[in-house]
Design a protein around this motif. Sequence first.
Motif, short mmCIF file in Angstrom:
data_model
loop_
_atom_site.label_atom_id
_atom_site.label_comp_id
_atom_site.label_asym_id
_atom_site.label_seq_id
_atom_site.Cartn_x
_atom_site.Cartn_y
_atom_site.Cartn_z
N GLU A 1 35.12 -32.03 -77.00
CA GLU A 1 33.93 -31.35 -76.48
C GLU A 1 33.95 -29.86 -76.84
O GLU A 1 32.92 -29.30 -77.23
N LYS A 2 35.11 -29.25 -76.75
CA LYS A 2 35.24 -27.82 -77.06
C LYS A 2 34.77 -27.52 -78.48
O LYS A 2 33.93 -26.63 -78.71
N TYR A 3 35.28 -28.26 -79.44
CA TYR A 3 34.95 -28.00 -80.84
C TYR A 3 33.51 -28.39 -81.17
O TYR A 3 32.82 -27.69 -81.93
N LEU A 4 33.03 -29.47 -80.60
CA LEU A 4 31.66 -29.90 -80.87
C LEU A 4 30.65 -28.91 -80.29
O LEU A 4 29.63 -28.60 -80.92
N LYS A 5 30.94 -28.38 -79.10
CA LYS A 5 30.03 -27.41 -78.50
C LYS A 5 29.99 -26.11 -79.31
O LYS A 5 28.94 -25.48 -79.44
N GLU A 6 31.13 -25.74 -79.86
CA GLU A 6 31.16 -24.55 -80.71
C GLU A 6 30.33 -24.77 -81.97
O GLU A 6 29.61 -23.88 -82.42
N ALA A 7 30.42 -25.97 -82.54
CA ALA A 7 29.64 -26.27 -83.74
C ALA A 7 28.15 -26.31 -83.43
O ALA A 7 27.32 -25.82 -84.21
N VAL A 8 27.80 -26.90 -82.28
CA VAL A 8 26.40 -26.99 -81.88
C VAL A 8 25.79 -25.61 -81.66
O VAL A 8 24.62 -25.37 -82.00
N SER A 9 26.57 -24.70 -81.12
CA SER A 9 26.04 -23.37 -80.78
C SER A 9 25.95 -22.43 -81.98
O SER A 9 25.42 -21.32 -81.85
N ASP A 10 26.45 -22.85 -83.13
CA ASP A 10 26.39 -22.02 -84.33
C ASP A 10 25.01 -22.15 -84.97
O ASP A 10 24.69 -23.17 -85.60
N LEU A 11 24.19 -21.14 -84.80
CA LEU A 11 22.81 -21.19 -85.29
C LEU A 11 22.72 -21.16 -86.81
O LEU A 11 21.66 -21.43 -87.39
N LEU A 12 23.82 -20.82 -87.47
CA LEU A 12 23.83 -20.79 -88.94
C LEU A 12 24.37 -22.09 -89.54
O LEU A 12 24.40 -22.24 -90.76
N PHE A 13 24.77 -23.02 -88.70
CA PHE A 13 25.33 -24.29 -89.15
C PHE A 13 24.19 -25.25 -89.47
O PHE A 13 23.47 -25.70 -88.59
N ASP A 14 24.02 -25.54 -90.76
CA ASP A 14 22.86 -26.34 -91.17
C ASP A 14 23.02 -27.83 -90.88
O ASP A 14 22.08 -28.61 -91.09
N GLU A 15 24.19 -28.25 -90.41
CA GLU A 15 24.38 -29.65 -90.04
C GLU A 15 24.72 -29.77 -88.55
O GLU A 15 25.43 -30.68 -88.13
N ALA A 16 24.14 -28.86 -87.76
CA ALA A 16 24.40 -28.88 -86.32
C ALA A 16 23.94 -30.18 -85.67
O ALA A 16 24.48 -30.59 -84.64
N TYR A 17 22.98 -30.85 -86.30
CA TYR A 17 22.50 -32.11 -85.74
C TYR A 17 23.60 -33.18 -85.71
O TYR A 17 23.60 -34.06 -84.84
N LEU A 18 24.55 -33.09 -86.64
CA LEU A 18 25.67 -34.03 -86.63
C LEU A 18 26.56 -33.78 -85.42
O LEU A 18 27.02 -34.72 -84.75
N ALA A 19 26.80 -32.51 -85.13
CA ALA A 19 27.60 -32.16 -83.95
C ALA A 19 26.88 -32.55 -82.67
O ALA A 19 27.51 -32.99 -81.70
N LYS A 20 25.56 -32.42 -82.67
CA LYS A 20 24.78 -32.82 -81.49
C LYS A 20 24.88 -34.33 -81.28
O LYS A 20 25.01 -34.80 -80.14
N ALA A 21 24.83 -35.09 -82.37
CA ALA A 21 24.98 -36.54 -82.27
C ALA A 21 26.35 -36.89 -81.70
O ALA A 21 26.48 -37.72 -80.79
N ASN A 22 27.39 -36.25 -82.24
CA ASN A 22 28.75 -36.54 -81.77
C ASN A 22 28.94 -36.13 -80.31
O ASN A 22 29.61 -36.83 -79.54
N LEU A 23 28.34 -35.01 -79.92
CA LEU A 23 28.46 -34.56 -78.54
C LEU A 23 27.73 -35.53 -77.60
O LEU A 23 28.21 -35.84 -76.50
N GLY A 24 26.58 -36.01 -78.05
CA GLY A 24 25.85 -36.99 -77.26
C GLY A 24 26.65 -38.28 -77.08
O GLY A 24 26.68 -38.87 -76.00
N ILE A 25 27.30 -38.71 -78.16
CA ILE A 25 28.14 -39.92 -78.10
C ILE A 25 29.32 -39.70 -77.15
O ILE A 25 29.69 -40.58 -76.37
N LEU A 26 29.90 -38.51 -77.21
CA LEU A 26 31.01 -38.18 -76.32
C LEU A 26 30.59 -38.32 -74.86
O LEU A 26 31.27 -38.96 -74.06
#
Length: 220
Positions: free
Chosen positions: A87-112
């Motif tokens: 959760e810690k790493y996925l939330k950090e990835a989701v909150s990065d506004l410059l990360f163009d694949e943040a939707y993948l982290a959002k999917a993984n966080l949702g699955i978690l």
Amino acid sequence: MLISLASANITEGDATQALQALKESEEIDNSIPETYYLYALAYHLKNERTLAIQSARKAIELRPTYSKAKNTLGKLLLDQGQYSEAEKYLKEAVSDLLFDEAYLAKANLGILYYKQMRYDKAMPYLTQALREGGNTTCVAAYYRGQIYLDKNQYEYALADFTRASKNSCARITEAHLAKGQTLIRMKKYDQARAKMLEIEQLFPLTDASEKAAQYLKEIP
């Protein structure tokens, strides 16, 4: 050049060639984060989970803002059931506004959150992932469909399971079975029967085929 070669090898599913290229890259310069990120992907292809996690950690150590590696590490930890750290790493990835694949982290966080049965937290992330990632996050549709099914919202569940059994997710047998199960619960028995027969044809000699055969016996 070696990093690009390794990336191409991974895309083609050739983890051995990728590891060879990455070893050469590492010998030339062991301070490049991308080398260890790709190591993580290659080891994952070989089911070397511990090595994959170690490599993803190394990539982040070299570049603390490496959101792509954080998403990968989060997914690896999620698969290992290490939810708190994932959760810690996925939330950090989701909150990065410059990360163009943040939707993948959002999917993984949702699955978690789904796996933790925290459905109210899972639903927004799964929905955002589907809205932003489209078919590249179709696995998120499977988990959102399970939440709808649990709430007896069958039409929504059916739509999500249909989406989760197409395109890049077409080989996810669980999504096909879930669609058939939903049709049974909706008492659409003819459609359910057709779906189970389709599963037997698409996935012969698999657990999914055996389950479909069992459902066929039980459909009125």
